[in-house]
Design a protein around this motif. Structure first.
Motif, PDB file in Angstrom:
ATOM      1  N   ALA A   1       6.035   3.898  -8.309  1.00 27.46           N
ATOM      2  CA  ALA A   1       6.335   2.968  -9.395  1.00 27.46           C
ATOM      3  C   ALA A   1       7.824   2.983  -9.720  1.00 27.46           C
ATOM      4  O   ALA A   1       8.410   1.945 -10.040  1.00 27.46           O
ATOM      5  N   VAL A   2       8.466   4.142  -9.616  1.00 27.53           N
ATOM      6  CA  VAL A   2       9.903   4.248  -9.866  1.00 27.53           C
ATOM      7  C   VAL A   2      10.661   3.541  -8.758  1.00 27.53           C
ATOM      8  O   VAL A   2      11.662   2.862  -9.017  1.00 27.53           O
ATOM      9  N   ARG A   3      10.193   3.660  -7.520  1.00 30.03           N
ATOM     10  CA  ARG A   3      10.836   2.969  -6.400  1.00 30.03           C
ATOM     11  C   ARG A   3      10.817   1.465  -6.630  1.00 30.03           C
ATOM     12  O   ARG A   3      11.804   0.776  -6.403  1.00 30.03           O
ATOM     13  N   LEU A   4       9.699   0.951  -7.121  1.00 24.11           N
ATOM     14  CA  LEU A   4       9.578  -0.478  -7.407  1.00 24.11           C
ATOM     15  C   LEU A   4      10.583  -0.886  -8.485  1.00 24.11           C
ATOM     16  O   LEU A   4      11.305  -1.876  -8.337  1.00 24.11           O
ATOM     17  N   LEU A   5      10.671  -0.116  -9.554  1.00 25.55           N
ATOM     18  CA  LEU A   5      11.607  -0.410 -10.639  1.00 25.55           C
ATOM     19  C   LEU A   5      13.058  -0.345 -10.153  1.00 25.55           C
ATOM     20  O   LEU A   5      13.878  -1.207 -10.483  1.00 25.55           O
TER      21      LEU A   5
ATOM     22  N   HIS B   1      17.214   9.434  -6.586  1.00 18.79           N
ATOM     23  CA  HIS B   1      15.762   9.233  -6.479  1.00 18.79           C
ATOM     24  C   HIS B   1      15.277   9.511  -5.054  1.00 18.79           C
ATOM     25  O   HIS B   1      14.216  10.117  -4.865  1.00 18.79           O
ATOM     26  N   ALA B   2      16.039   9.077  -4.055  1.00 22.29           N
ATOM     27  CA  ALA B   2      15.630   9.291  -2.660  1.00 22.29           C
ATOM     28  C   ALA B   2      15.536  10.773  -2.344  1.00 22.29           C
ATOM     29  O   ALA B   2      14.611  11.215  -1.652  1.00 22.29           O
ATOM     30  N   ILE B   3      16.473  11.551  -2.871  1.00 16.62           N
ATOM     31  CA  ILE B   3      16.443  12.998  -2.629  1.00 16.62           C
ATOM     32  C   ILE B   3      15.269  13.636  -3.361  1.00 16.62           C
ATOM     33  O   ILE B   3      14.510  14.424  -2.797  1.00 16.62           O
ATOM     34  N   GLU B   4      15.105  13.283  -4.624  1.00 23.17           N
ATOM     35  CA  GLU B   4      14.048  13.888  -5.435  1.00 23.17           C
ATOM     36  C   GLU B   4      12.656  13.423  -5.030  1.00 23.17           C
ATOM     37  O   GLU B   4      11.684  14.146  -5.213  1.00 23.17           O
ATOM     38  N   SER B   5      12.528  12.217  -4.475  1.00 28.78           N
ATOM     39  CA  SER B   5      11.202  11.714  -4.120  1.00 28.78           C
ATOM     40  C   SER B   5      10.591  12.465  -2.942  1.00 28.78           C
ATOM     41  O   SER B   5       9.402  12.322  -2.671  1.00 28.78           O
TER      42      SER B   5
ATOM     43  N   ASP C   1       9.983   2.398   2.036  1.00 30.83           N
ATOM     44  CA  ASP C   1      11.029   3.423   2.001  1.00 30.83           C
ATOM     45  C   ASP C   1      12.180   3.053   2.941  1.00 30.83           C
ATOM     46  O   ASP C   1      13.349   3.235   2.605  1.00 30.83           O
ATOM     47  N   LEU C   2      11.844   2.530   4.116  1.00 23.54           N
ATOM     48  CA  LEU C   2      12.863   2.110   5.076  1.00 23.54           C
ATOM     49  C   LEU C   2      13.669   0.935   4.515  1.00 23.54           C
ATOM     50  O   LEU C   2      14.893   0.907   4.629  1.00 23.54           O
ATOM     51  N   ALA C   3      12.979  -0.017   3.892  1.00 19.80           N
ATOM     52  CA  ALA C   3      13.673  -1.167   3.295  1.00 19.80           C
ATOM     53  C   ALA C   3      14.607  -0.718   2.184  1.00 19.80           C
ATOM     54  O   ALA C   3      15.729  -1.221   2.054  1.00 19.80           O
ATOM     55  N   LEU C   4      14.163   0.264   1.383  1.00 24.55           N
ATOM     56  CA  LEU C   4      15.017   0.789   0.312  1.00 24.55           C
ATOM     57  C   LEU C   4      16.252   1.471   0.900  1.00 24.55           C
ATOM     58  O   LEU C   4      17.366   1.307   0.388  1.00 24.55           O
TER      59      LEU C   4
ATOM     60  N   VAL D   1       0.863  -1.163   0.000  1.00 25.60           N
ATOM     61  CA  VAL D   1       0.000   0.000   0.000  1.00 25.60           C
ATOM     62  C   VAL D   1       0.904   1.218   0.000  1.00 25.60           C
ATOM     63  O   VAL D   1       1.865   1.290   0.757  1.00 25.60           O
ATOM     64  N   VAL D   2       0.611   2.191  -0.865  1.00 26.05           N
ATOM     65  CA  VAL D   2       1.512   3.329  -1.082  1.00 26.05           C
ATOM     66  C   VAL D   2       1.749   4.128   0.200  1.00 26.05           C
ATOM     67  O   VAL D   2       2.821   4.658   0.418  1.00 26.05           O
ATOM     68  N   LYS D   3       0.768   4.194   1.096  1.00 23.44           N
ATOM     69  CA  LYS D   3       0.897   5.041   2.278  1.00 23.44           C
ATOM     70  C   LYS D   3       1.790   4.440   3.355  1.00 23.44           C
ATOM     71  O   LYS D   3       2.149   5.114   4.291  1.00 23.44           O
ATOM     72  N   GLN D   4       2.156   3.163   3.237  1.00 24.62           N
ATOM     73  CA  GLN D   4       2.999   2.553   4.255  1.00 24.62           C
ATOM     74  C   GLN D   4       4.425   3.061   4.143  1.00 24.62           C
ATOM     75  O   GLN D   4       4.903   3.374   3.069  1.00 24.62           O
TER      76      GLN D   4
END
Length: 196
Positions: free
Chosen positions: A90-94, A79-83, A32-35, A25-28
């Motif tokens: 979807a970019v995080r998944l890729l 990506h982490a900075i820009e996100s 982000d922590l796992a990344l 779910v996107v709101k979780q």
């Protein structure tokens, strides 16, 4: 094959990246922590492996897979900075899937060992870092070109659709364009650092 420290960190990075890529779910917050955990473990594994940690002969290893892995690592940092300004799940998944494959590829194909000869010039020890940064900068330029190509396609589709009525679907093109220029800026900084 023995489980060395770089291998253990690489395995930890792959597991964390896999967790970040898991359907969610996107709101979780945990993807982000796992990344982030994957990114830290990936960087440490990459540094130890390229620097030749635990090698019998002092030196470094370098090849296409570590260079690809380092490029993906820097792209995830950008990506982490820009996100923070433009969330793109979807970019995080890729990126998480790409990073998992890049870490696995770097573990399977660690590159060629470059032993440091005794009595070599003082700057020889920095040579692997120079190679790595040079290749990573060119990788960032390639990502910027690919991103610009995708941006151009999105703009053409937007123009073909005609005037916008009411709701806007998708990501603002100016923010995507800013991300493309960010890749170019960071590639320039990394290449300049490699030259220094």
């Amino acid at each position: 094959m023995t489980l060395t420290l770089p291998w253990a960190l690489g395995l930890m990075a792959m597991l964390a990246y896999t967790a970040a890529a898991w359907p969610m779910v996107v709101k979780q917050r945990w993807p982000d922590l796992a990344l982030a955990v994957g990114w830290l473990a990936h960087g440490a594994a990459l540094w130890l492996d390229v620097a030749g940690y635990g090698a019998e002969i002092p030196g470094a290893r370098f090849g296409f897979a570590p260079a690809l892995s380092a490029t993906v690592w820097i792209v995830i940092a950008v990506h982490a900075i820009e996100s923070r300004l433009l969330p793109l799940p979807a970019v995080r998944l890729l990126l998480a899937v790409s990073a998992t494959l890049a870490v696995l590829l770097a573990a399977l194909y660690p590159g060629e060992s470059r032993p440091l000869a005794a009595g070599s010039a003082p700057g020889v020890a920095w040579l692997p870092l120079h190679w790595l940064m040079g290749v990573v900068s060119y990788g960032l330029f390639a990502v910027a070109v690919l991103h610009a190509w995708l941006l151009d396609g999105a703009e053409r589709r937007l123009r073909a659709a005609g005037p916008v009525t009411g709701q806007s679907s998708g990501v603002p093109l100016l923010q995507l364009e800013r991300l493309t220029f960010r890749f170019v800026e960071i590639g320039f900084i990394v290449l300049s650092t490699a030259l220094v």
